[in-house]
Design a protein around this motif. Structure first.
Motif, PDB file in Angstrom:
ATOM      1  N   THR A   1       0.822  -1.210   0.000  1.00  0.00           N
ATOM      2  CA  THR A   1       0.000   0.000   0.000  1.00  0.00           C
ATOM      3  C   THR A   1       0.855   1.259   0.000  1.00  0.00           C
ATOM      4  O   THR A   1       0.353   2.351  -0.283  1.00  0.00           O
ATOM      5  CB  THR A   1      -0.916   0.040   1.245  1.00  0.00           C
ATOM      6  N   GLU A   2       2.137   1.111   0.293  1.00  0.00           N
ATOM      7  CA  GLU A   2       3.014   2.276   0.391  1.00  0.00           C
ATOM      8  C   GLU A   2       3.160   2.948  -0.975  1.00  0.00           C
ATOM      9  O   GLU A   2       3.445   2.303  -1.975  1.00  0.00           O
ATOM     10  CB  GLU A   2       4.392   1.863   0.924  1.00  0.00           C
ATOM     11  N   GLY A   3       2.962   4.265  -0.988  1.00  0.00           N
ATOM     12  CA  GLY A   3       3.151   5.021  -2.207  1.00  0.00           C
ATOM     13  C   GLY A   3       1.983   4.981  -3.169  1.00  0.00           C
ATOM     14  O   GLY A   3       2.044   5.592  -4.235  1.00  0.00           O
ATOM     15  N   VAL A   4       0.899   4.264  -2.829  1.00  0.00           N
ATOM     16  CA  VAL A   4      -0.265   4.193  -3.707  1.00  0.00           C
ATOM     17  C   VAL A   4      -1.147   5.412  -3.454  1.00  0.00           C
ATOM     18  O   VAL A   4      -1.570   5.663  -2.320  1.00  0.00           O
ATOM     19  CB  VAL A   4      -1.057   2.890  -3.473  1.00  0.00           C
ATOM     20  N   ASP A   5      -1.430   6.176  -4.505  1.00  0.00           N
ATOM     21  CA  ASP A   5      -2.234   7.392  -4.371  1.00  0.00           C
ATOM     22  C   ASP A   5      -3.715   7.069  -4.236  1.00  0.00           C
ATOM     23  O   ASP A   5      -4.198   6.092  -4.801  1.00  0.00           O
ATOM     24  CB  ASP A   5      -2.046   8.295  -5.593  1.00  0.00           C
ATOM     25  N   ILE A   6      -4.422   7.901  -3.507  1.00  0.00           N
ATOM     26  CA  ILE A   6      -5.872   7.767  -3.384  1.00  0.00           C
ATOM     27  C   ILE A   6      -6.535   8.193  -4.681  1.00  0.00           C
ATOM     28  O   ILE A   6      -5.917   8.841  -5.525  1.00  0.00           O
ATOM     29  CB  ILE A   6      -6.412   8.615  -2.213  1.00  0.00           C
ATOM     30  N   VAL A   7      -7.797   7.848  -4.858  1.00  0.00           N
ATOM     31  CA  VAL A   7      -8.558   8.226  -6.043  1.00  0.00           C
ATOM     32  C   VAL A   7      -9.243   9.562  -5.770  1.00  0.00           C
ATOM     33  O   VAL A   7      -9.999   9.692  -4.800  1.00  0.00           O
ATOM     34  CB  VAL A   7      -9.603   7.147  -6.399  1.00  0.00           C
TER      35      VAL A   7
END
Length: 335
Positions: A308-314
């Motif tokens: 989940t690290e570095g994954v941008d939100i929508v």
């Protein structure tokens, strides 16, 4: 000024302003953005990040006769070929670029250079601002030319019922419904586009009015009697007290829970080594087409990254996105 219905979202949402022989310039007569950039809830992808763009004080669309007369009008209240808008002066007409620049108080040489550079980009298919080749058509070498100035504004898409000055919700006959009040965006006074923080006044003012009137003693108040108990959720058990079934989980699998905007989000993750290889959404009550947009993109993004690290939100589904990511983190913490 633009009329009530003339509110372009600068970007791909209105084809007239995003494709063809048309450009957008600032008060310095220079382009500052790709006219066809996708817009997501006021955000545009800049340098790989979805963010709210800076805009100059002046925003002027410049286009030629082909764009004015053959492109589909941008709004339902505009005439075919923009004939009425040109005749009324809503769209400014000029015989040359120099004359058009003079009418908008722009530097003629700079505007001509801007158009020449854009035409070169249209011919090569490569634009310094990243506009797509398929959206670019060179402006004509001869006039007439047209321009229309737009002013950035923020308005709000408000839904829900109408309310009175006392925050009372009214029925189809404009009669107040007993004991029913609203505040903020729910039945707000604005319409069309989100206005962001501008709603704070409505929230504060009508929140106070609605709260005061709702709490006031009513002559027809219902007497609940003694011993009436209130519990959260539906039925005997709140959904917040429930948990996903963990029977049958295999090695490397775990379930996680976190709170979204509509309620709890349950996920089941599968991990190989330290990498997440699969995510299954077991339960969610997010708004279809809004919050659920997070579930269309984030599972694949997390799996591609393995974490989940570095994954941008929508964008537009922030709380749902954070709920999903936190549920995945909760599952991972159990391994």
């Amino acid at each position: 000024m633009t009329c009530e219905a003339d509110r372009p979202r600068i970007g791909g949402a209105v084809p007239f302003f995003a494709r063809g022989s048309i450009i957008l310039v600032g008060g310095d007569a220079r382009r500052y953005t790709a006219e066809d950039l996708e817009q997501r809830h006021g955000h545009r992808e800049i340098g790989g990040t979805w963010m709210i763009p800076n805009r100059p004080e002046r925003n002027i669309f410049i286009f030629d006769a082909n764009q004015a007369t053959t492109a589909t009008p941008p709004y339902g209240n505009w005439s075919a070929g923009c004939v009425k808008e040109i005749a009324s002066g809503k769209i400014t007409e000029a015989a040359s670029i120099a004359e058009l620049a003079q009418k908008f108080s722009l530097d003629p040489a700079t505007l001509q250079a801007t158009i020449d550079l854009y035409n070169t980009s249209a011919a090569s298919g490569v634009d310094a601002f990243g506009r797509q080749a398929k959206s670019m058509t060179a402006l004509a070498a001869t006039g007439p030319y047209y321009g229309i100035e737009m002013w950035p504004s923020i308005l709000n898409t408000q839904g829900g019922p109408e309310r009175t000055a006392k925050a009372e919700i009214v029925d189809a006959n404009d009669k107040p419904i007993a004991h029913l009040y609203s505040a903020g965006e729910f039945g707000g006074v604005c319409a069309n586009l989100y206005q962001g923080g501008s709603n704070m006044a409505e929230c504060l003012v009508f929140g106070n009015i609605a709260g005061t009137n709702a709490a006031a003693t009513k002559e027809d108040a219902f007497d609940a009697g003694e011993g009436l108990a209130y519990k959260p959720g539906c039925g005997d058990q709140s959904v917040l007290d429930q948990a996903p079934d963990e029977t049958g989980l295999k090695s490397g699998q775990a379930t996680g829970i976190a709170l979204g905007l509509g309620g709890p989000i349950w996920v089941k993750t599968t991990t190989e080594g330290a990498k997440i290889t699969n995510i299954e959404i077991l339960h969610q009550t997010e708004t279809e087409g809004v919050g659920t947009a997070a579930f269309d993109l984030l599972p694949q993004a997390v799996i591609a990254a393995g974490t989940t690290e570095g994954v941008d939100i929508v964008t537009g589904a922030t709380i749902s996105s954070n709920g999903f990511l936190n549920a995945v983190k909760d599952a991972q913490s159990k391994l």
